[in-house]
Each structure stands twice: as structure tokens, then as C-alpha cells.
Design an enzyme around this catalytic site. Sequence first.
Site, PDB file in Angstrom:
ATOM      1  N   HIS A 165       0.851  -1.200   0.000  1.00  0.00           N
ATOM      2  CA  HIS A 165       0.000   0.000   0.000  1.00  0.00           C
ATOM      3  C   HIS A 165       0.881   1.243   0.000  1.00  0.00           C
ATOM      4  CE1 HIS A 165       0.473   0.955   4.375  1.00  0.00           C
ATOM      5  NE2 HIS A 165       0.467  -0.360   4.554  1.00  0.00           N
ATOM      6  N   ASP A 189      -0.423   4.394   0.897  1.00  0.00           N
ATOM      7  CA  ASP A 189      -0.840   5.390   1.890  1.00  0.00           C
ATOM      8  C   ASP A 189      -0.043   5.194   3.168  1.00  0.00           C
ATOM      9  OD1 ASP A 189      -2.419   2.925   2.339  1.00  0.00           O
ATOM     10  OD2 ASP A 189      -3.341   4.081   3.962  1.00  0.00           O
ATOM     11  N   ASP A 241       6.867   1.317   6.192  1.00  0.00           N
ATOM     12  CA  ASP A 241       5.439   0.979   6.122  1.00  0.00           C
ATOM     13  C   ASP A 241       4.678   2.045   5.349  1.00  0.00           C
ATOM     14  OD1 ASP A 241       2.927  -0.089   6.651  1.00  0.00           O
ATOM     15  OD2 ASP A 241       2.822   0.762   8.664  1.00  0.00           O
ATOM     16  N   GLU A 291      -5.055   1.566   3.327  1.00  0.00           N
ATOM     17  CA  GLU A 291      -4.887   0.509   4.328  1.00  0.00           C
ATOM     18  C   GLU A 291      -4.774   1.082   5.730  1.00  0.00           C
ATOM     19  OE1 GLU A 291      -3.071  -2.354   7.009  1.00  0.00           O
ATOM     20  OE2 GLU A 291      -2.207  -0.432   6.400  1.00  0.00           O
ATOM     21  N   GLU A 292      -4.038   2.181   5.877  1.00  0.00           N
ATOM     22  CA  GLU A 292      -3.818   2.735   7.210  1.00  0.00           C
ATOM     23  C   GLU A 292      -5.090   3.303   7.824  1.00  0.00           C
ATOM     24  OE1 GLU A 292      -1.308   2.059   8.714  1.00  0.00           O
ATOM     25  OE2 GLU A 292       0.482   2.076   7.473  1.00  0.00           O
ATOM     26  N   HIS A 334       4.555   3.802  12.307  1.00  0.00           N
ATOM     27  CA  HIS A 334       3.455   4.512  12.954  1.00  0.00           C
ATOM     28  C   HIS A 334       3.951   5.499  14.008  1.00  0.00           C
ATOM     29  CE1 HIS A 334      -0.053   1.596  11.840  1.00  0.00           C
ATOM     30  NE2 HIS A 334       0.894   1.587  10.906  1.00  0.00           N
TER      31      HIS A 334
END
Length: 453
Positions: free
Chosen positions: A90, A92, A123, A157-158, A423
Site C-alpha cells: 500500500h 498510503d 510501512d 490501508e492505514e 506509525h
Amino acid sequence: MTQQSLAAAVRSLMPRAKADLAELVAFPSVADPRQFPVEECEKAARWVADALAAEGLTGVRLIDTPDGTQSVYAELPGPAGAPTVLLYSHYDVQPPLDDAGWHSPAFELTERDGRWYGRGAADCKGNLLMHLTALRALRATDGSYPVGLKVIVEGSEEQGTGGLERYAEAHPGLLAADAIVIGDTGNFAAGLPTVTASLRGMTVVELAITTLGGNLHSGAFGGAAPDALQILVRVLASLHDEHGDVAVQGLRTDQAWSGVEYTEEQFRADARVLDGVELTGTGSVADRLWARPSVTVLGIDAPPVIGATSSVQSAAKALVSLRIPPGTALKPAQDALVAHLEAAVPFGAQAVVTRLSGGEPFSADTTGPAYEAMGAAMLEAFGKEMVASGEGGSIPLCNTLRTLYPQAEIVLIGVEEPTTQIHAVNESVDPLELERMALTEALFLQKYASLHN
């Protein structure tokens, strides 16, 4: 083609991988128009589409998904009789959080102490570069790909809004494959080749407390007037017992993890736990991370310390996340969390619990040919045997794919490892990990094809 020639090809491609990752990181592709312009996600999607087309894939297109975001799809038929492999990632990313906490700009790839820093560096834009570098290495050494390929790169996705899941359900033939490689996890430790065998599911709820028609002077009314913020804190504190275990009735907290172990010493270092601060919960670290539920308060709406006034708060709100292990169903777990929150509200305060996103846990079958090929590829790329670990995070798409394609093997790998700080502020990727995982994936595609000859 030899393993040495493929490894050399991957190594020679690393400067290009860094340049590409810098371009991708520069897009603040947070799939939330309240925080960043939607055009940044659109630019990132177009970049991905162009990159896939440049590697000879066909049918490249942007897919408008039901949540209002775009996914990128591409495909290429393989040689006669070859299996088809779906590669997922992904584009995003999470928001940067505290800009002041970054040692370098969040959306500017910066090399420091041998690592590449930037939001999405691991990520999941780093995992996207893992896919691209593997494909480029195969083309450079063999001129083609040994398998049929499908690539899907998600745009939300996030945010957990489920756009790609809903689109796949409405177009069930689109992502069909013999094996699916999810590039969105990573190794248990840097240099230790790992497949992720289980994912916890997740649900998020919002709890809003209201007690008064408006804020009141704390000197004139404090002590008798019900304070919404104090009530909220009290409710949130009830979610865990004195040991830090989840205290929500109906959720088991005695499950045990049977795979690779995670020592407390290593976890403390990976999580950067301060000296003297104890870990929460009981059981082994692996039990707590991969086999049992966890509850996290993601955010609270309350006055900030700077600028706060002497007031009794009339309203307060919190976002609460519940992670659930394989073997626990989402709906009953969500019901248990909501019931707990509602029952824990004291003094007759008005409480509204709103159910937001949710996804079921996932457990992989690691006994098929795709795992055999991945194990052999990891052994060659790392010089170490593959291990299987759990992952505390959630990827709801995995269960959608399993439902749509029950015959497909789903393998979760990636460039993330405990020190990447996904994150969080100062997210980074180890370029050596990216190189070894790109080589792993290229070798996997070769070996998986050979098992079908």
C-alpha cells in the site's frame, strides 16, 4: 541464473531503490482529506502506476474503490503452465504525528547512521520498493518473469476504511492467484528471515461522555458537578486489571503462543522501554503480543495543558482500539468491548459508543509449496533458516482474500523489523534489510515457479 548473479543485480539496483523511495516518501499520502490534500494520494498512485508499467506489466490502471480512494492494479501473464503470484502493498501512510519529534523532515528521505528515515520508509513504501527491486532484478538477469504476476497497491490501508476489500468482493476474479505475497510486515529481528503466521484482528470504537450543558468554573462548581473528563479517565482505566491484562468480560486472556519466543530483554530494547518501567500484562511477551487481546487508547479529545482553564469539563471523547488474536471472532469481541464501556460509565453520565472500523484476525497455513519456496529463498538470501512469528497489527484484506480464494497460499513478509518505528516519529528502514528482502522475493518467484514445472 545463479543466486550470485541475482544478488549482484539486486545490489546494483539499491541506489535506484533509494532514489525511488525518496520520490515516494515526498508524497504526504495520508488517506484522510482532513489532514492532507487528496491530490497527494493521487500523485502517489500515479507514481506507482508508472513504475509498474515501466517494468513491463500490462493492464496498469487506477481503481476507484468504494471508500473514495484509489488502488493501483497491474498484471502480466506468465509462461505456459506457470503459477500466478499476487504481490500486495500500500502507498498510503500514517500521519507524521509530532513534526517537532522528527530529527529530519517526515516527508524527506534522509540517510542517517546507515538508515533511511521518512514517513512510509518502511510501512509501506519500503515494501513497495521490495517488490519493484525484486522484479527489476529478475528482468535484469533473465529478461522476463518466471511466473504470472498480479500487483495490487492499496490507497487506504492505514485508515482501515475497507475500500479494497469491498472492491475485491464485487470483482472476485480480479485478484485470483495461486500464491499471494503480502508485503506489509517484516522480520522478527533484523537479519532473521521471518514469515508472519498470524495477525491480530482489530476493532476501533469512539466513546463520547457528556455530563453538563457547558463547562463550569471549577472553583464554583467543582466537587459536585460531574466532570466528563474525569469520568472518561475512570472508564478507560477499567479496561485493564491491576496487572495490565485486558479486563473486558467475555475476552480470554490466557492463550499461549507456540512459535518463536520474544525475550523480555529484547522487547524492552525494541520498544525502548525506559529503565525502571515495568511491562504490562502477564504471560510471556509473545503471549501478550500475538496470542491475547490488547486494548489501546488511541486518542482523547480534552483541553491541552497549555491554555487550559479552571473548568469542569462538560464533554470528553476517546478513541479505543481492541486487538484480538486468531480464534477470537470480531463481532462478539466488539460487542464485549461496547458492553464494558457502557456498563463502566458512572454517575448516570450520558455515553455514546460508536463502532468504527473492524477486521477479523488471520492465521496462515504454512505447510504448502509457497512456504516451501519462501523458506528456501530466505535461507539463500540470509544464510539462516526461516522462522514464523506473529504480528500484533491487523491487515483486514488477508481474510477477504482467504474467503475469495481459499486455494491460494497467503505469505506475509516485508522490510519492517522492530527498530523501524512504524506509525511513530522517525520511522526508518535498514537498506540492508530492503536489499535482502528484495533478493528473497526474487528467489521466491524463481523457486515457486520451479515447483510447478
